[in-house]
Write an enzyme that holds these catalytic residues in place. Structure first.
Site, PDB file in Angstrom:
ATOM      1  N   HIS A 119      22.105 -10.171  -7.669  1.00  0.00           N
ATOM      2  CA  HIS A 119      22.567  -9.446  -6.479  1.00  0.00           C
ATOM      3  C   HIS A 119      24.095  -9.555  -6.403  1.00  0.00           C
ATOM      4  O   HIS A 119      24.620 -10.543  -5.896  1.00  0.00           O
ATOM      5  CB  HIS A 119      21.878 -10.036  -5.228  1.00  0.00           C
ATOM      6  CG  HIS A 119      22.310  -9.377  -3.959  1.00  0.00           C
ATOM      7  ND1 HIS A 119      22.387 -10.060  -2.765  1.00  0.00           N
ATOM      8  CD2 HIS A 119      22.691  -8.114  -3.691  1.00  0.00           C
ATOM      9  CE1 HIS A 119      22.805  -9.223  -1.824  1.00  0.00           C
ATOM     10  NE2 HIS A 119      22.991  -8.045  -2.355  1.00  0.00           N
TER      11      HIS A 119
ATOM     12  N   GLU B 233      24.427 -13.374  -6.300  1.00  0.00           N
ATOM     13  CA  GLU B 233      23.289 -14.223  -5.917  1.00  0.00           C
ATOM     14  C   GLU B 233      22.201 -14.067  -6.977  1.00  0.00           C
ATOM     15  O   GLU B 233      21.874 -12.927  -7.346  1.00  0.00           O
ATOM     16  CB  GLU B 233      22.709 -13.697  -4.596  1.00  0.00           C
ATOM     17  CG  GLU B 233      22.869 -14.587  -3.427  1.00  0.00           C
ATOM     18  CD  GLU B 233      22.253 -13.962  -2.172  1.00  0.00           C
ATOM     19  OE1 GLU B 233      21.750 -14.722  -1.364  1.00  0.00           O
ATOM     20  OE2 GLU B 233      22.272 -12.741  -1.987  1.00  0.00           O
TER      21      GLU B 233
HETATM   22  N1  LIG Z   1      26.216  -1.020  -1.072  1.00  0.00           N
HETATM   23  C1  LIG Z   1      26.337  -2.329  -1.048  1.00  0.00           C
HETATM   24  O1  LIG Z   1      27.255  -2.910  -0.453  1.00  0.00           O
HETATM   25  C2  LIG Z   1      25.340  -3.167  -1.801  1.00  0.00           C
HETATM   26  C3  LIG Z   1      25.638  -4.508  -2.073  1.00  0.00           C
HETATM   27  C4  LIG Z   1      24.730  -5.272  -2.824  1.00  0.00           C
HETATM   28  C5  LIG Z   1      23.542  -4.678  -3.238  1.00  0.00           C
HETATM   29  N2  LIG Z   1      23.270  -3.373  -2.944  1.00  0.00           N
HETATM   30  C6  LIG Z   1      22.011  -2.801  -3.439  1.00  0.00           C
HETATM   31  O2  LIG Z   1      22.295  -2.079  -4.640  1.00  0.00           O
HETATM   32  C7  LIG Z   1      21.366  -0.976  -4.765  1.00  0.00           C
HETATM   33  C8  LIG Z   1      22.150   0.314  -4.923  1.00  0.00           C
HETATM   34  O3  LIG Z   1      22.987   0.489  -3.778  1.00  0.00           O
HETATM   35  P1  LIG Z   1      24.226   1.504  -3.801  1.00  0.00           P
HETATM   36  O4  LIG Z   1      25.001   1.222  -2.574  1.00  0.00           O
HETATM   37  O5  LIG Z   1      24.900   1.485  -5.143  1.00  0.00           O
HETATM   38  O6  LIG Z   1      23.458   2.920  -3.648  1.00  0.00           O
HETATM   39  P2  LIG Z   1      24.012   4.376  -3.941  1.00  0.00           P
HETATM   40  O7  LIG Z   1      23.261   5.280  -3.031  1.00  0.00           O
HETATM   41  O8  LIG Z   1      25.510   4.392  -3.929  1.00  0.00           O
HETATM   42  O9  LIG Z   1      23.563   4.659  -5.483  1.00  0.00           O
HETATM   43  C9  LIG Z   1      22.237   4.786  -5.904  1.00  0.00           C
HETATM   44  C10 LIG Z   1      22.201   5.615  -7.184  1.00  0.00           C
HETATM   45  O10 LIG Z   1      20.860   5.613  -7.694  1.00  0.00           O
HETATM   46  C11 LIG Z   1      20.569   6.898  -8.197  1.00  0.00           C
HETATM   47  N3  LIG Z   1      19.115   7.077  -8.244  1.00  0.00           N
HETATM   48  C12 LIG Z   1      18.259   7.362  -7.223  1.00  0.00           C
HETATM   49  N4  LIG Z   1      16.994   7.430  -7.695  1.00  0.00           N
HETATM   50  C13 LIG Z   1      17.058   7.185  -9.030  1.00  0.00           C
HETATM   51  C14 LIG Z   1      16.081   7.124 -10.056  1.00  0.00           C
HETATM   52  N5  LIG Z   1      14.773   7.339  -9.802  1.00  0.00           N
HETATM   53  N6  LIG Z   1      16.486   6.868 -11.315  1.00  0.00           N
HETATM   54  C15 LIG Z   1      17.807   6.675 -11.596  1.00  0.00           C
HETATM   55  N7  LIG Z   1      18.780   6.717 -10.650  1.00  0.00           N
HETATM   56  C16 LIG Z   1      18.409   6.963  -9.382  1.00  0.00           C
HETATM   57  C17 LIG Z   1      21.291   7.843  -7.246  1.00  0.00           C
HETATM   58  O11 LIG Z   1      21.495   9.120  -7.820  1.00  0.00           O
HETATM   59  C18 LIG Z   1      22.589   7.087  -6.983  1.00  0.00           C
HETATM   60  O12 LIG Z   1      23.592   7.446  -7.912  1.00  0.00           O
HETATM   61  C19 LIG Z   1      20.473  -1.044  -3.515  1.00  0.00           C
HETATM   62  O13 LIG Z   1      19.313  -1.765  -3.819  1.00  0.00           O
HETATM   63  C20 LIG Z   1      21.334  -1.790  -2.516  1.00  0.00           C
HETATM   64  O14 LIG Z   1      20.564  -2.433  -1.526  1.00  0.00           O
HETATM   65  C21 LIG Z   1      24.153  -2.602  -2.254  1.00  0.00           C
END
Ligand SMILES: NC(=O)c1ccc[n+]([C@@H]2O[C@H](COP(=O)([O-])OP(=O)(O)OC[C@H]3O[C@@H](n4cnc5c(N)ncnc54)[C@H](O)[C@@H]3O)[C@@H](O)[C@H]2O)c1
Length: 318
Positions: free
Chosen positions: A175, A187
């Site tokens: 994480h 994490e």
């Molecule tokens: N944003 C934050 O601050 C943060 C911090 C730590 C962890 N996270 C976690 O990281 C993960 C991603 O978050 P994010 O903020 O980068 O999201 P985001 O919405 O910016 O990006 C998600 C990406 O996944 C792609 N996607 C969707 N369905 C898909 C599929 N079936 N196959 C391949 N690609 C697919 C989308 O097109 C998009 O580009 C989540 O689980 C989130 O909880 C986020």
């Protein structure tokens, strides 16, 4: 939590900490990485892995538009680092050349480790891990960047037979903190099925990426979001109930607790959909009303005002 539950949790934690503090110099080497999701987290993970760990990265997204946007952002970040003389042009080019964008999951058939970073939707992560168990080599570490979903539950999706742990033992959470190129912390969370070798390999690779690992047990929100999200949610409730303006809420925390940004700005940077998903997981998983997501947070998500990534959240970004 009852005293026996609390004793169980602390036993699991000390077992994990023992594994962590005596992390063996694992034989497992990640020579090729896969990342799924080219959004803000996936792109950052892919970029840092390509630059710091110097491994080729297959970057999968089911949206060509997201891949194009992600790669353009990678170019921009690398150019900025060159102009600030943080890296040379050669390093920027070598990093860029290591990134291979694709829309095909089947391109993950030769990776040693994959890190999933698709939206925080349990059924979507389960579908992807079921597919990864089929597509990736049988030795590959299958990591998730989930903010709050149970690792045990994600690992369970890798096989129809729960007693077959050949794939679920290779599932772990890495994480990363946002933004990945800036924040040092990661994490590491093991599910019930995760093997100690998987955990050690994940820590070793994160360290190769220049990160500092902290270990937690598989409990809703783990450590970072169990602490951070109720703080953000409470700030949104203060806005919702008129205790203060958004500027005053952010200012008092910035100037009073020495954080670089206030909780509402931070929520916009994280993504309000992600904040809502994490609060829902905390609420459902811990069953305590103190984790109820703010009504206003849900309304912003319903309106499509997801923060910086959509151009509007508590503040405007256009
Ligand atoms: N944003 C934050 O601050 C943060 C911090 C730590 C962890 N996270 C976690 O990281 C993960 C991603 O978050 P994010 O903020 O980068 O999201 P985001 O919405 O910016 O990006 C998600 C990406 O996944 C792609 N996607 C969707 N369905 C898909 C599929 N079936 N196959 C391949 N690609 C697919 C989308 O097109 C998009 O580009 C989540 O689980 C989130 O909880 C986020």
């Amino acid at each position: 939590m009852s005293s026996s539950q609390s004793a169980g949790a602390s036993q699991r934690l000390s077992a994990l900490s023992r594994q962590f503090s005596s992390t063996p110099s694992t034989q497992f080497e990640v020579k090729k990485l896969g990342v799924i999701g080219a959004g803000q987290m996936g792109l950052g993970i892919a970029l840092v892995a390509a630059q710091k760990a110097q491994v080729p990265v297959t970057l999968v997204d089911n949206s060509q538009a997201s891949l194009d946007k992600g790669m353009a952002f990678a170019d921009k970040l690398l150019a900025k680092d060159v102009s600030k003389q943080k890296i040379s042009e050669e390093i920027a080019k070598a990093t860029r050349d290591r990134l291979k964008p694709t829309t095909q999951m089947s391109d993950l058939s030769d990776v040693d480790m994959v890190i999933e970073a698709v939206p925080e939707i349990p059924s979507l992560k389960e579908k992807i891990f079921a597919e990864l168990a089929q597509v990736c080599p049988k030795h590959a570490i299958l990591a998730t960047n989930t903010s709050s979903i149970s690792i045990t539950r994600i690992a369970r999706a890798t096989s129809k037979d729960p007693t077959d742990t050949s794939a679920s033992s290779r599932v772990v959470s890495t994480h990363f903190m946002n933004p990945v190129p800036v924040q040092k912390g990661v994490e590491i969370i093991s599910g019930l099925q995760t093997s100690p070798e998987t955990q050690a390999a994940a820590i070793a690779f994160c360290e190769k990426m220049g990160k500092v690992a902290s270990v937690s047990v598989d409990s809703p929100g783990f450590l970072a979001n169990r602490i951070l999200m109720p703080y953000i949610n409470e700030a949104i409730i203060c806005l919702e109930t008129g205790v203060g303006t958004k500027e005053d809420i952010d200012n008092i925390m910035k100037t009073g607790t020495n954080v670089p940004m206030g909780p509402l700005t931070l929520a916009d940077f994280i993504g309000l959909d992600t904040c809502l998903a994490i609060m829902e997981t905390l609420h459902a998983g811990l069953g305590d009303s103190k984790y109820r997501p703010s009504v206003l947070l849900r309304q912003y998500v319903d309106a499509g005002w997801l923060g910086k990534k959509s151009g509007k959240g508590f503040y405007d970004y256009k």
